[in-house]
Design an enzyme around this catalytic site. Structure first.
Site, short mmCIF file in Angstrom:
data_model
loop_
_atom_site.label_atom_id
_atom_site.label_comp_id
_atom_site.label_asym_id
_atom_site.label_seq_id
_atom_site.Cartn_x
_atom_site.Cartn_y
_atom_site.Cartn_z
N ARG A 149 0.88 -1.17 0.00
CA ARG A 149 0.00 0.00 0.00
C ARG A 149 0.91 1.23 0.00
NH1 ARG A 149 -2.14 -3.42 4.21
NH2 ARG A 149 -4.23 -4.20 3.69
N LYS A 173 -2.16 -1.99 7.98
CA LYS A 173 -3.31 -1.41 8.67
C LYS A 173 -3.36 -1.92 10.11
CE LYS A 173 -6.35 -0.60 4.73
NZ LYS A 173 -7.65 -0.91 4.11
N HIS A 245 -2.09 2.30 -5.86
CA HIS A 245 -2.82 1.06 -5.60
C HIS A 245 -2.91 0.18 -6.85
CE1 HIS A 245 -4.51 -0.28 -1.85
NE2 HIS A 245 -5.48 -0.91 -2.48
N HIS A 271 -3.98 -8.88 3.72
CA HIS A 271 -5.43 -8.86 3.85
C HIS A 271 -5.85 -9.67 5.06
CE1 HIS A 271 -6.18 -8.01 -0.71
NE2 HIS A 271 -5.99 -6.91 -0.02
N TYR A 280 -9.54 -10.68 -6.83
CA TYR A 280 -8.63 -10.89 -7.96
C TYR A 280 -9.02 -12.08 -8.82
CZ TYR A 280 -5.94 -7.44 -5.50
OH TYR A 280 -5.56 -6.28 -4.88
#
Length: 299
Positions: A149, A173, A245, A271, A280
């Site tokens: 990211r 994150k 991104h 993720h 995807y």
């Protein structure tokens, strides 16, 4: 609204400290609540978050639905639900006035991807005669080579590089850390930048360990990385609307197309849920048909 501000401040502390959310995410949550406060002020409704009723919140959502797209509405509803859930958790109120408000269906937007040629052209357009050229090449190679990211890229530290082991330590994150493989080519471009450009910069106090620096010796902003990529896209006449991104999406898509399994891609992307990675799968149905024909026993 004074009665709201102290609750908002405490909610921000909860999001930062207990949930470990980024400054950017906390700002989004705050903006959603402040939008409701503005609506109450416009309508001259004086009510605290402790006693606001479902009907009042519904009026606000109805107004918002005429101004914003479904995705933005969904984000506001989600933000407010979290705020009122927190109020219940802290024993400020007994019920959630958002409980019957449905989130609009937004569908799943498939991300844009670039071909390997597109990425080669994009990186090839970087002017390496400029001091920042080596840095920009190293950054784009890292975005695509490691699937980072943009926030992870700009916060990458020199001490996060474990080149002997072939990994970089990434802080994602919620301050969750993961180790991502880094290939020899990407390592080489980072070393070119570190030894040839970064070592000659006057680095500002507090940024000694930050890998990618601006000309003033400070950490690059996310916005600057966006600008660099947009300008390169214009330079090569790329008609797609791309961002940092896009390189991350391309990293995942190309891995999938070349036979990588979703679980491995999920771990590399950081993720939390495999369902996020599953987007995807929808990107190249032709490739999946070929996989089925090649590997399924009933082909």
């Amino acid at each position: 609204m004074k009665s709201w501000s102290s609750y908002i401040k405490n909610f921000q502390s909860y999001l930062k400290i207990e949930r470990g959310l980024s400054v950017h995410t906390v700002a989004n949550y705050t903006f959603d609540i402040e939008r409701l406060c503005s609506f109450l002020a416009e309508q001259q409704i004086e009510v605290s978050p402790i006693v606001i009723k479902e009907e009042t919140v519904q009026q606000f959502i109805y107004k918002v639905s005429g101004e914003l797209n479904a995705r933005s509405q969904a984000r506001i509803i989600s933000g407010l639900k979290s705020f009122f859930t927190w109020l219940i958790f802290e024993d400020y109120r007994q019920d959630n006035p958002m409980v019957l408000i449905e989130t609009p269906k937004t569908g799943r937007k498939l991300p844009d991807t670039l071909s390997v040629d597109d990425i080669d052209n994009l990186i090839g357009a970087i002017d390496l005669s400029l001091p920042e050229g080596e840095r920009n090449r190293a950054m784009l190679e890292t975005l695509y080579g490691c699937g980072l990211r943009v926030s992870e890229l700009v916060s990458l530290k020199v001490s996060d590089l474990f080149f002997d082991e072939g990994f970089v330590k990434v802080t994602g994150k919620g301050n969750k850390q993961r180790f991502v493989p880094i290939g020899p080519q990407t390592q080489r471009f980072i070393d070119f930048y570190r030894n040839g450009i970064r070592s000659h910069l006057t680095i500002q106090k507090g940024f000694e360990d930050t890998l990618f620096l601006n000309r003033r010796g400070r950490q690059l902003t996310r916005a600057m990385v966006f600008t660099i990529i947009k300008e390169l896209a214009v330079k090569i006449g790329l008609k797609k609307n791309i961002s940092p991104h896009t390189l991350r999406h391309s990293f995942a898509t190309h891995l999938l197309e070349n036979g990588a399994d979703l679980r491995s891609i999920q771990l590399m992307l950081g993720h939390e849920s495999i369902t996020t990675t599953e987007i995807y799968v929808h990107l190249d149905r032709k490739h999946l048909t070929q996989v089925m024909q090649q590997f399924h026993p009933r082909k």
